[in-house]
Design a protein around this motif. Structure first.
Motif, PDB file in Angstrom:
ATOM      1  N   VAL A  44       0.835  -1.204   0.000  1.00 21.90           N
ATOM      2  CA  VAL A  44       0.000   0.000   0.000  1.00 21.90           C
ATOM      3  C   VAL A  44       0.868   1.251   0.000  1.00 21.90           C
ATOM      4  O   VAL A  44       0.411   2.325  -0.391  1.00 21.90           O
ATOM      5  CB  VAL A  44      -0.985   0.036   1.194  1.00 21.90           C
ATOM      6  N   ALA A  45       2.137   1.126   0.409  1.00 24.60           N
ATOM      7  CA  ALA A  45       3.055   2.266   0.409  1.00 24.60           C
ATOM      8  C   ALA A  45       3.736   2.465  -0.950  1.00 24.60           C
ATOM      9  O   ALA A  45       4.492   3.417  -1.116  1.00 24.60           O
ATOM     10  CB  ALA A  45       4.115   2.071   1.491  1.00 24.60           C
ATOM     11  N   ALA A  46       3.453   1.589  -1.916  1.00 18.48           N
ATOM     12  CA  ALA A  46       4.096   1.689  -3.231  1.00 18.48           C
ATOM     13  C   ALA A  46       3.631   2.938  -3.970  1.00 18.48           C
ATOM     14  O   ALA A  46       2.449   3.262  -3.981  1.00 18.48           O
ATOM     15  CB  ALA A  46       3.778   0.453  -4.064  1.00 18.48           C
ATOM     16  N   GLU A  47       4.584   3.610  -4.604  1.00 20.81           N
ATOM     17  CA  GLU A  47       4.248   4.742  -5.453  1.00 20.81           C
ATOM     18  C   GLU A  47       3.554   4.196  -6.692  1.00 20.81           C
ATOM     19  O   GLU A  47       3.962   3.181  -7.237  1.00 20.81           O
ATOM     20  CB  GLU A  47       5.510   5.507  -5.833  1.00 20.81           C
ATOM     21  N   ARG A  48       2.497   4.889  -7.144  1.00 22.41           N
ATOM     22  CA  ARG A  48       1.700   4.392  -8.267  1.00 22.41           C
ATOM     23  C   ARG A  48       0.971   5.537  -8.945  1.00 22.41           C
ATOM     24  O   ARG A  48       0.722   6.570  -8.356  1.00 22.41           O
ATOM     25  CB  ARG A  48       0.694   3.373  -7.777  1.00 22.41           C
ATOM     26  N   SER A  49       0.600   5.293 -10.191  1.00 22.28           N
ATOM     27  CA  SER A  49      -0.186   6.243 -10.956  1.00 22.28           C
ATOM     28  C   SER A  49      -0.838   5.504 -12.121  1.00 22.28           C
ATOM     29  O   SER A  49      -0.355   4.462 -12.553  1.00 22.28           O
ATOM     30  CB  SER A  49       0.705   7.373 -11.479  1.00 22.28           C
ATOM     31  N   VAL A  50      -1.925   6.062 -12.628  1.00 23.36           N
ATOM     32  CA  VAL A  50      -2.632   5.500 -13.773  1.00 23.36           C
ATOM     33  C   VAL A  50      -2.279   6.335 -15.000  1.00 23.36           C
ATOM     34  O   VAL A  50      -2.371   7.568 -14.970  1.00 23.36           O
ATOM     35  CB  VAL A  50      -4.163   5.538 -13.536  1.00 23.36           C
ATOM     36  N   LEU A  51      -1.876   5.674 -16.083  1.00 30.98           N
ATOM     37  CA  LEU A  51      -1.552   6.394 -17.315  1.00 30.98           C
ATOM     38  C   LEU A  51      -2.822   6.907 -17.983  1.00 30.98           C
ATOM     39  O   LEU A  51      -3.863   6.240 -17.941  1.00 30.98           O
ATOM     40  CB  LEU A  51      -0.818   5.476 -18.294  1.00 30.98           C
TER      41      LEU A  51
END
Length: 132
Positions: A44-51
């Motif tokens: 849950v601490a992972a950096e993420r984003s939706v393209l």
């Protein structure tokens, strides 16, 4: 909606399941599109984003050119996540059709694509908000 909130909403909307019970949420998992394959686990601490749609198409075209097996699927992903896992950036393609709706079908090492560094700057991936 900014990409961080959109990504957090996707994780909730995708049917991500918690791994730990009665403890703080540590990991989320996304089912594989391949029957019998293990789910994708993401901290849950992972950096993420939706393209966005244009970048999703660009990644899809680049992956098809680089990986013939991926090209054989013949379908474009419904969404693509840019996620930092195990110390590196990865692209995760999501497709419609899993038991919970979306499922993951492919994971690519992001450093193999020349546009990744620019997209990290563009999307500014971050961990999900605790309230999300």
């Amino acid at each position: 909606m900014d990409s961080r909130r959109k990504c957090a909403a996707m994780f909730v909307g995708l049917g991500w399941a918690t791994v730990a019970l009665a403890q703080p949420l540590v990991e989320q998992e996304l089912p594989s599109c391949v029957s019998g394959s293990p789910p994708l686990r993401v901290s849950v601490a992972a950096e993420r984003s939706v393209l966005d749609a244009a970048d999703r198409r660009r990644l899809h075209e680049a992956a098809q050119a680089r990986y013939p097996l991926y090209q054989r699927a013949g379908l474009a992903p419904a969404q693509v996540l840019l996620v930092r896992r195990s110390g590196g950036w990865q692209y995760v393609t999501l497709w419609h059709g899993g038991p919970a709706g979306l499922c993951f079908s492919a994971v690519f090492a992001a450093e193999r694509f020349d546009f990744t560094s620019g997209w990290i700057i563009k999307y500014k991936p971050r961990p999900a908000e605790p309230a999300d």
